[in-house]
Design a protein around this motif. Structure first.
Motif, short mmCIF file in Angstrom:
data_model
loop_
_atom_site.label_atom_id
_atom_site.label_comp_id
_atom_site.label_asym_id
_atom_site.label_seq_id
_atom_site.Cartn_x
_atom_site.Cartn_y
_atom_site.Cartn_z
N UNK A 72 31.09 27.88 38.45
CA UNK A 72 32.25 27.05 38.11
C UNK A 72 32.99 27.56 36.88
N UNK A 73 32.27 27.89 35.80
CA UNK A 73 32.95 28.33 34.59
C UNK A 73 33.58 29.71 34.76
N UNK A 74 33.07 30.48 35.72
CA UNK A 74 33.66 31.81 35.97
C UNK A 74 35.08 31.71 36.52
N UNK A 75 35.45 30.54 37.00
CA UNK A 75 36.82 30.35 37.50
C UNK A 75 37.81 30.19 36.35
N UNK A 76 37.33 30.07 35.12
CA UNK A 76 38.20 29.79 33.99
C UNK A 76 38.94 31.02 33.45
N UNK A 77 38.44 32.20 33.75
CA UNK A 77 39.07 33.40 33.16
C UNK A 77 40.47 33.62 33.74
N UNK A 78 41.37 33.98 32.84
CA UNK A 78 42.75 34.25 33.26
C UNK A 78 42.80 35.60 33.98
N UNK A 79 43.55 35.67 35.09
CA UNK A 79 43.61 36.90 35.88
C UNK A 79 45.05 37.23 36.25
N UNK A 80 45.81 37.69 35.27
CA UNK A 80 47.21 38.03 35.55
C UNK A 80 47.31 39.19 36.52
N UNK A 81 48.33 39.15 37.37
CA UNK A 81 48.55 40.22 38.35
C UNK A 81 48.99 41.52 37.70
N UNK A 82 49.75 41.40 36.62
CA UNK A 82 50.28 42.60 35.98
C UNK A 82 49.93 42.59 34.50
N UNK A 83 49.22 43.64 34.05
CA UNK A 83 48.89 43.81 32.64
C UNK A 83 49.46 45.15 32.20
N UNK A 84 50.55 45.15 31.45
CA UNK A 84 51.16 46.41 31.01
C UNK A 84 50.19 47.24 30.18
N UNK A 85 50.22 48.56 30.40
CA UNK A 85 49.38 49.43 29.60
C UNK A 85 48.31 50.18 30.37
#
Length: 253
Positions: free
Chosen positions: A87-100
């Protein structure tokens, strides 16, 4: 420190619970109790009271229900712990695009894991060498692997790189949590500790015998005003780990 192990529960029951393949409804169909509600209460207990306080009875008390009523939904504490982890593993932010590029993506992943541990310090007390095979853990693993997919590493190297990053964060977070808890456990802040010990260092420390330790220790202590600075250790260590991975990636090219 109490250490718990993931994957201790009955495999069939754990997987059914993790993937909600056979969730039961409460008596008379009332939505007053559910797996999600039980798990959230368990996470709250672990967050506020520590993993050592977690028990089916304590969770039931938090929900103001009888302990036996929980077993209608959750087979036992081992299975409950697996679902808490997932359940807590669902909390991480996962943006589609990370520049760099890949390096920025791995840095973002490291910082999300760092924040996850600081929000839920009890995670550091759970050994996960036998991983929880739930939907959120799997989705998190998939996202993190995609950060380095296609940069020239083999599949085994991709898994090893991710293990290196998450392992570093785990160790750094443990140091941060222990440092944060030191004040409540000793009744003394880092500044108070340093102020109390610093005057004696010049008296008892033999700089001629330990010249490098004296010089470096003094520099670090004066800079951090403590014997250890968790944020500095994390930032410095993360950059060095990423530097090492960059060498591997360049070799593969």
């Amino acid at each position: 420190m109490t250490i718990e192990y993931s994957g201790k529960g009955d495999p069939a029951r754990s997987l059914a619970l993790l993937w909600r393949t056979s969730e039961r409804t409460s008596r008379k169909g009332k939505p007053d109790l559910s797996v999600d509600r039980i798990v959230r209460a368990a996470i709250e207990v672990a967050d506020t009271e520590g993993l050592q306080a977690l028990s089916m009875r304590r969770v039931a008390e938090r929900l103001s229900v009888g302990t036996m009523s929980l077993y209608t939904y959750v087979p036992g504490k081992p299975e409950l712990l697996d679902v808490m982890l997932d359940t807590v593993c669902a909390e991480t932010d996962r943006p589609d695009d990370v520049p760099g590029g890949w390096r920025a993506r791995l840095e973002q992943i490291a910082r999300e894991n760092w924040r996850l541990y600081l929000r839920h310090p009890w995670l550091l007390q759970v050994a996960t060498s036998r991983p929880v095979l739930g939907p959120n853990v799997t989705a998190k693993y998939e996202y993190e692997l995609r950060a380095i997919d296609g940069i020239g590493l083999t599949d085994l190297e991709m898994d090893a790189v991710l293990t290196l990053i998450t392992g570093f964060v785990h160790g750094a977070a443990r140091g941060a949590v222990e440092a944060a808890q030191a004040e409540s456990q000793t009744g003394m802040t880092d500044q108070q500790w340093w102020d109390a010990h610093a005057p004696f260092l010049g008296v008892i420390a033999d700089t001629s015998r330990f010249p490098v330790a004296a010089r470096v220790g003094q520099a670090a202590g004066e800079t951090h005003q403590a014997a250890y600075n968790a944020d500095h250790a994390f930032e410095f260590g993360l950059e060095r780990v990423l530097d090492g991975i960059e060498v591997l990636v360049e070799r593969r090219r």
